[in-house]
Write a protein that holds these residues in place. Structure first.
Motif, PDB file in Angstrom:
ATOM      1  N   LEU A  39       1.862   2.991  -7.476  1.00  0.00           N
ATOM      2  CA  LEU A  39       1.918   1.885  -6.517  1.00  0.00           C
ATOM      3  C   LEU A  39       1.558   0.555  -7.175  1.00  0.00           C
ATOM      4  N   ALA A  40       0.654   0.600  -8.137  1.00  0.00           N
ATOM      5  CA  ALA A  40       0.198  -0.621  -8.812  1.00  0.00           C
ATOM      6  C   ALA A  40       0.935  -0.843 -10.131  1.00  0.00           C
ATOM      7  N   ARG A  41       2.172  -0.390 -10.204  1.00  0.00           N
ATOM      8  CA  ARG A  41       2.952  -0.550 -11.439  1.00  0.00           C
ATOM      9  C   ARG A  41       3.150  -2.033 -11.752  1.00  0.00           C
ATOM     10  N   PRO A  42       3.412  -2.372 -13.010  1.00  0.00           N
ATOM     11  CA  PRO A  42       3.627  -3.766 -13.401  1.00  0.00           C
ATOM     12  C   PRO A  42       4.721  -4.428 -12.560  1.00  0.00           C
ATOM     13  N   GLY A  43       4.436  -5.627 -12.085  1.00  0.00           N
ATOM     14  CA  GLY A  43       5.400  -6.353 -11.271  1.00  0.00           C
ATOM     15  C   GLY A  43       5.214  -6.158  -9.783  1.00  0.00           C
ATOM     16  N   SER A  44       4.349  -5.215  -9.383  1.00  0.00           N
ATOM     17  CA  SER A  44       4.148  -4.948  -7.952  1.00  0.00           C
ATOM     18  C   SER A  44       3.253  -5.990  -7.290  1.00  0.00           C
ATOM     19  N   GLY A  45       2.456  -6.685  -8.112  1.00  0.00           N
ATOM     20  CA  GLY A  45       1.498  -7.639  -7.559  1.00  0.00           C
ATOM     21  C   GLY A  45       0.254  -6.983  -7.015  1.00  0.00           C
ATOM     22  N   LEU A  46       0.099  -5.682  -7.244  1.00  0.00           N
ATOM     23  CA  LEU A  46      -1.049  -4.935  -6.741  1.00  0.00           C
ATOM     24  C   LEU A  46      -1.908  -4.450  -7.898  1.00  0.00           C
ATOM     25  N   SER A  47      -3.204  -4.424  -7.677  1.00  0.00           N
ATOM     26  CA  SER A  47      -4.106  -3.837  -8.679  1.00  0.00           C
ATOM     27  C   SER A  47      -4.472  -2.433  -8.235  1.00  0.00           C
ATOM     28  N   GLU A  48      -4.837  -1.590  -9.188  1.00  0.00           N
ATOM     29  CA  GLU A  48      -5.218  -0.225  -8.836  1.00  0.00           C
ATOM     30  C   GLU A  48      -6.445  -0.210  -7.934  1.00  0.00           C
ATOM     31  N   GLY A  49      -7.363  -1.150  -8.160  1.00  0.00           N
ATOM     32  CA  GLY A  49      -8.564  -1.222  -7.333  1.00  0.00           C
ATOM     33  C   GLY A  49      -8.241  -1.529  -5.884  1.00  0.00           C
ATOM     34  N   HIS A  53      -8.696   0.980  -2.688  1.00  0.00           N
ATOM     35  CA  HIS A  53      -9.518   0.535  -1.552  1.00  0.00           C
ATOM     36  C   HIS A  53      -8.763   0.712  -0.230  1.00  0.00           C
ATOM     37  N   VAL A  54      -7.489   0.330  -0.208  1.00  0.00           N
ATOM     38  CA  VAL A  54      -6.686   0.457   1.012  1.00  0.00           C
ATOM     39  C   VAL A  54      -6.520   1.923   1.397  1.00  0.00           C
ATOM     40  N   LEU A  55      -6.213   2.781   0.426  1.00  0.00           N
ATOM     41  CA  LEU A  55      -6.014   4.199   0.723  1.00  0.00           C
ATOM     42  C   LEU A  55      -7.298   4.857   1.229  1.00  0.00           C
ATOM     43  N   THR A  56      -8.426   4.503   0.620  1.00  0.00           N
ATOM     44  CA  THR A  56      -9.716   5.063   1.048  1.00  0.00           C
ATOM     45  C   THR A  56     -10.059   4.607   2.460  1.00  0.00           C
ATOM     46  N   THR A  57      -9.838   3.320   2.734  1.00  0.00           N
ATOM     47  CA  THR A  57     -10.106   2.784   4.069  1.00  0.00           C
ATOM     48  C   THR A  57      -9.179   3.414   5.098  1.00  0.00           C
ATOM     49  N   LEU A  58      -7.914   3.613   4.716  1.00  0.00           N
ATOM     50  CA  LEU A  58      -6.950   4.251   5.611  1.00  0.00           C
ATOM     51  C   LEU A  58      -7.421   5.644   6.008  1.00  0.00           C
ATOM     52  N   ALA A  59      -7.876   6.442   5.042  1.00  0.00           N
ATOM     53  CA  ALA A  59      -8.352   7.800   5.334  1.00  0.00           C
ATOM     54  C   ALA A  59      -9.569   7.763   6.253  1.00  0.00           C
ATOM     55  N   ASP A  60     -10.484   6.846   5.986  1.00  0.00           N
ATOM     56  CA  ASP A  60     -11.690   6.736   6.814  1.00  0.00           C
ATOM     57  C   ASP A  60     -11.338   6.358   8.258  1.00  0.00           C
ATOM     58  N   GLU A  61     -10.437   5.392   8.417  1.00  0.00           N
ATOM     59  CA  GLU A  61     -10.082   4.921   9.750  1.00  0.00           C
ATOM     60  C   GLU A  61      -9.263   5.963  10.516  1.00  0.00           C
ATOM     61  N   LEU A  62      -8.386   6.682   9.811  1.00  0.00           N
ATOM     62  CA  LEU A  62      -7.648   7.775  10.444  1.00  0.00           C
ATOM     63  C   LEU A  62      -8.625   8.799  11.022  1.00  0.00           C
ATOM     64  N   ALA A  63      -9.600   9.200  10.209  1.00  0.00           N
ATOM     65  CA  ALA A  63     -10.576  10.196  10.650  1.00  0.00           C
ATOM     66  C   ALA A  63     -11.361   9.692  11.854  1.00  0.00           C
ATOM     67  N   TYR A  64     -11.757   8.424  11.819  1.00  0.00           N
ATOM     68  CA  TYR A  64     -12.566   7.875  12.912  1.00  0.00           C
ATOM     69  C   TYR A  64     -11.797   7.870  14.223  1.00  0.00           C
ATOM     70  N   TYR A  65     -10.575   7.337  14.219  1.00  0.00           N
ATOM     71  CA  TYR A  65      -9.840   7.209  15.478  1.00  0.00           C
ATOM     72  C   TYR A  65      -9.342   8.553  16.003  1.00  0.00           C
ATOM     73  N   MET A  66      -8.981   9.472  15.109  1.00  0.00           N
ATOM     74  CA  MET A  66      -8.617  10.804  15.589  1.00  0.00           C
ATOM     75  C   MET A  66      -9.821  11.494  16.212  1.00  0.00           C
ATOM     76  N   ALA A  67     -11.023  11.258  15.641  1.00  0.00           N
ATOM     77  CA  ALA A  67     -12.242  11.854  16.186  1.00  0.00           C
ATOM     78  C   ALA A  67     -12.565  11.313  17.577  1.00  0.00           C
ATOM     79  N   GLN A  68     -12.029  10.133  17.913  1.00  0.00           N
ATOM     80  CA  GLN A  68     -12.253   9.552  19.237  1.00  0.00           C
ATOM     81  C   GLN A  68     -11.196   9.983  20.250  1.00  0.00           C
TER      82      GLN A  68
END
Length: 210
Positions: A39-49, A53-68
């Motif tokens: 995803l962070a390949r050269p030219g993408s404008g994205l850093s691996e960090g 961060h986005v993927l980790t936050t996505l997993a956390d938020e998915l778990a939270y809202y499904m738990a509700q």
């Protein structure tokens, strides 16, 4: 280029009809580190960090809202929805009975269902070019159904009870086929085979030994 395999299906209904389905051959599992790097390949404008961060936050938020009690849909990906089950060692209630075997502490999230979006399926198909990789056949028992019944009864005469794993070893059947065949044998009183126990503790015994 991806490859597909023509896979023989188990004869679950005992019809003797040979049926097949098609499955894609999997070469390798792309782990999280590899996926982030792509995803962070050269030219993408994205850093691996940032991607991590986005993927980790996505997993956390998915778990939270499904738990509700929510299902969560992500455009172009699909919908995530939690599933419930009974804690190990607990029994289920009957639908209309007055007994209260279960309380909220006995029920737990035991999985997450994912339904892919049509866009994801369509985009995957657009990128996919297939070639045939071969045929995969089920390992069949060398014994006829009648011979397998005889083997089972003989085993029960010598050992008093039998598990699915024992029947698999006796007959050469795979687990699903062995389980379904034992179920059919148990349901027919003429076979003189029945069960004791429940679920993982279920064993097969001779009916006249009970």
């Amino acid at each position: 280029m991806a490859e597909y395999i023509k896979q023989e299906m188990s004869d679950l209904d005992g019809s003797g009809e040979q049926r097949v389905f098609y499955r894609m051959k999997t070469y390798h599992n792309i782990n999280a580190r590899e996926f982030v790097s792509k995803l962070a390949r050269p030219g993408s404008g994205l850093s691996e960090g940032n991607v991590l961060h986005v993927l980790t936050t996505l997993a956390d938020e998915l778990a939270y809202y499904m738990a509700q009690g929510y299902s969560v849909s992500i455009d172009g990906v699909g919908t995530f929805k939690p599933t419930l089950g009974i804690a190990e060692g607990k029994e289920t209630d009957t639908l209309d009975g007055d007994e209260q075997k279960r309380n909220a502490r006995s029920i737990m999230v035991n999985g997450v269902n994912f339904r892919a979006s049509k866009d994801l399926i369509k985009e995957t198909a657009r990128h996919c070019e297939l070639k045939r990789a071969g045929v995969s056949r089920i390992h069949h028992s060398p014994y006829s159904p009648e011979e397998r019944i005889t083997l089972a009864l003989k085993y029960l005469d010598e050992n008093h009870f039998m598990r699915v794993a024992d029947y698999m070893k006796l007959t050469g059947l795979r687990k699903t086929s062995a389980t379904l065949e034992l179920k059919r044998l148990r349901e027919d009183p003429a076979n003189d085979i029945t069960t004791e126990g429940k679920r993982n503790g279920m064993i097969y015994v001779k009916r006249n030994n009970k």
